[in-house]
Design an enzyme around this catalytic site. Structure first.
Site, PDB file in Angstrom:
ATOM      1  N   GLU A 180      21.463  30.226  19.479  1.00  0.00           N
ATOM      2  CA  GLU A 180      20.094  30.713  19.225  1.00  0.00           C
ATOM      3  C   GLU A 180      20.453  32.153  18.491  1.00  0.00           C
ATOM      4  O   GLU A 180      19.522  33.110  18.787  1.00  0.00           O
ATOM      5  CB  GLU A 180      19.610  31.173  20.508  1.00  0.00           C
ATOM      6  CG  GLU A 180      19.146  29.922  21.403  1.00  0.00           C
ATOM      7  CD  GLU A 180      18.523  30.331  22.810  1.00  0.00           C
ATOM      8  OE1 GLU A 180      18.330  31.592  23.022  1.00  0.00           O
ATOM      9  OE2 GLU A 180      18.613  29.432  23.679  1.00  0.00           O
ATOM     10  N   ASN A 228      24.133  25.593  18.622  1.00  0.00           N
ATOM     11  CA  ASN A 228      23.300  25.200  19.514  1.00  0.00           C
ATOM     12  C   ASN A 228      21.822  26.129  19.472  1.00  0.00           C
ATOM     13  O   ASN A 228      22.039  27.419  19.440  1.00  0.00           O
ATOM     14  CB  ASN A 228      23.774  25.126  20.837  1.00  0.00           C
ATOM     15  CG  ASN A 228      22.783  24.677  22.103  1.00  0.00           C
ATOM     16  OD1 ASN A 228      22.468  23.453  22.044  1.00  0.00           O
ATOM     17  ND2 ASN A 228      22.471  25.329  23.207  1.00  0.00           N
ATOM     18  N   HIS A 267      13.655  21.909  24.169  1.00  0.00           N
ATOM     19  CA  HIS A 267      12.810  22.467  25.406  1.00  0.00           C
ATOM     20  C   HIS A 267      11.357  22.158  24.811  1.00  0.00           C
ATOM     21  O   HIS A 267      10.997  22.764  23.801  1.00  0.00           O
ATOM     22  CB  HIS A 267      13.154  23.914  25.644  1.00  0.00           C
ATOM     23  CG  HIS A 267      14.354  24.212  26.366  1.00  0.00           C
ATOM     24  ND1 HIS A 267      14.649  23.690  27.655  1.00  0.00           N
ATOM     25  CD2 HIS A 267      15.441  24.723  25.875  1.00  0.00           C
ATOM     26  CE1 HIS A 267      15.719  24.268  27.827  1.00  0.00           C
ATOM     27  NE2 HIS A 267      16.288  24.689  26.959  1.00  0.00           N
ATOM     28  N   GLU A 297      19.548  20.471  25.786  1.00  0.00           N
ATOM     29  CA  GLU A 297      18.969  21.063  27.036  1.00  0.00           C
ATOM     30  C   GLU A 297      17.439  20.526  27.303  1.00  0.00           C
ATOM     31  O   GLU A 297      16.627  21.036  27.327  1.00  0.00           O
ATOM     32  CB  GLU A 297      18.743  22.439  26.772  1.00  0.00           C
ATOM     33  CG  GLU A 297      19.948  23.145  26.614  1.00  0.00           C
ATOM     34  CD  GLU A 297      19.901  24.660  26.158  1.00  0.00           C
ATOM     35  OE1 GLU A 297      19.158  25.497  26.492  1.00  0.00           O
ATOM     36  OE2 GLU A 297      21.017  25.276  25.614  1.00  0.00           O
ATOM     37  N   ASP A 299      13.984  19.207  28.202  1.00  0.00           N
ATOM     38  CA  ASP A 299      12.979  19.202  29.303  1.00  0.00           C
ATOM     39  C   ASP A 299      11.628  19.312  28.568  1.00  0.00           C
ATOM     40  O   ASP A 299      11.444  19.591  27.460  1.00  0.00           O
ATOM     41  CB  ASP A 299      12.989  20.329  30.154  1.00  0.00           C
ATOM     42  CG  ASP A 299      13.255  21.835  29.985  1.00  0.00           C
ATOM     43  OD1 ASP A 299      12.995  21.885  28.832  1.00  0.00           O
ATOM     44  OD2 ASP A 299      13.740  22.622  30.509  1.00  0.00           O
TER      45      ASP A 299
END
Ligand code: G3I
Length: 397
Positions: A180, A228, A267, A297, A299
């Protein structure tokens, strides 16, 4: 070398699934005895229709983020072992956790996860070496009050990466080396797209990315090293963040920096919409640079009645949630270089979402009572179809 390791383990898992062999037995047969771990006893047989068994047939690793409870609470540990073939420590390898006091290390959580994974025939995604969040207080305080200079900060990061990657040398499949550091539409971007206000960029400049990858590679030359981030494959309206990451990692590759993959976190939030086609194109864009890609990750959150029950407040959102999960998996399946699809946890009760996004939840594939949700069945069906060639994804690694 890196690829053949995956192929060998992938075959073993697939075979175990077909034969109904337990993951614990599989990890120990024909290999040096795995360290005894309490959770190994609770490892379940890998069912042929589990996510991990179906994914193994097409050379894909299916993963979850696991905190301590997902390794030790029997019901959760059975799902962690039975459904997934790669684990990410949700917090246990972050700097704040492993070195809470300068020079004093606590590897308990990280060691437990690595042991659990070994006992259950799983790989590990190391997460994460260089991130602005969850840094130890001694480090951020020292930088803020000037007792740690930028030169010292660089040396401390070098030491941190070397210490952690060396400790788990040969045990980590993919490392999230940097996390990030690129600007979102709401951040201040440098001309190269990095976030001008990111802790690491502010203090050490853009060159720190190349250094971090080189240091990690020196400590474990066989681990796959990833960048990432979120909103870097299909979610960003303008796609500017994708383009910035793409161009930056292309430059790193051209300079011979040891970067192997890009991780798209995934996400999602049903209120914003999402293009699976765009995600596939962007993943392919990274792959075209000669990189592997991973969903790291995943979701999909939505508005819910309350943080305990997490029942969606609107019917269309109940449909959008599994649909968007499926879109992400299909995008990954359609890109040959997509090597793993990791869900950030698996059950709504333990998700990070309600604590961060007020009024939202329902983001995972099991509900708060550990019942499989439509999103689980969506992923299961996608994997089943992929194994039958729709979309055509043969094992190529
Ligand atoms: O361990 C402490 C505990 O000692 C303390 O009493 C308690 C009080 O708040 O906090 C506990 O730490 C929490 C930690 O999770 C462990 O549970 C932190 O407050 C909490 O902020 C932390 O949240 C994590 C978050 O990263 C931090 O930014 C989430 O669990 C974790 O899921 C989340 O994961 C990140 C990825 O690493 C990177 N991408 C985004 C993703 C979601 O934010």
């Amino acid at each position: 070398m890196k690829l053949s390791r995956l192929a060998v383990i992938g075959t073993t898992v697939g075979t175990a699934a077909v034969l109904g062999i337990s993951t614990a037995a599989m990890a120990t047969s024909g290999a040096p005895a795995a360290p005894k771990h309490p959770a190994a006893a609770s490892a379940t047989t890998v069912a042929p229709d589990s996510l991990r068994a179906l994914a193994a047939k097409i050379g894909l690793r299916i993963g979850t983020a696991a905190g301590p409870s997902r390794l030790t609470t029997p019901q959760l540990a059975a799902i962690t072992a039975g459904q997934f073939s790669v684990l990410t420590p949700e917090n246990e390898m972050k700097w704040q956790v492993v070195e809470p006091t300068q020079g004093q290390f606590d590897w308990t959580g990280a060691d437990n996860l690595v042991k659990f994974a070994k006992a259950n025939g799983q790989l590990v995604r190391g997460h994460t070496l260089m991130w602005h969040s969850q840094l130890p207080d001694w480090l951020t305080t020292g930088v803020a009050n000037g007792t740690i200079s930028d030169a010292q900060l660089k040396s401390l990061l070098h030491q941190h990466i070397t210490t952690e990657v060396s400790r788990y040398k040969g045990k980590i499949w993919q490392w999230d080396v940097a996390n990030e550091v690129f600007a979102n539409s709401w951040d201040t971007a440098q001309p190269d797209g990095l976030n001008a206000n990111d802790f690491w960029i502010q203090h050490l400049g853009s060159g720190i990315l190349a250094d971090a990858f080189r240091w990690a590679h020196a400590a474990d030359p066989h681990a796959l090293l990833c960048y990432n981030d979120f909103n870097i494959a299909g979610e960003d309206g303008t796609n500017a963040k994708y383009q910035n990451v793409h161009d930056f990692v292309a430059k790193l590759k051209a300079q011979g920096v040891p970067i192997d993959c890009v991780g798209e976190q995934g996400h999602l939030d049903t209120q914003y919409g999402f293009s699976g086609t765009r995600m596939q194109q962007d993943l392919q864009g990274y792959a075209s640079l000669g990189l592997k890609v991973a969903i790291t990750e995943a979701d999909v959150r939505t508005f819910v009645n309350n943080a305990t029950d997490q029942v969606p407040t609107s019917n269309p959102e109940t449909l959008a949630q599994p649909y968007e999960f499926g879109q992400m998996l299909k995008a990954c399946l359609a890109v040959k270089n997509c090597i793993s699809f990791t869900i950030w946890g698996f059950d709504d009760a333990e998700s990070w979402v309600p604590g961060v996004f007020a009024g939202e939840g329902y983001s995972d594939i099991y509900d708060v009572n550990l019942n499989k949700k439509d999103a689980y069945f969506e992923l299961q069906q996608d994997l089943r179809l992929a194994a039958f060639g729709a979309p055509d994804r043969r094992r190529t690694f």
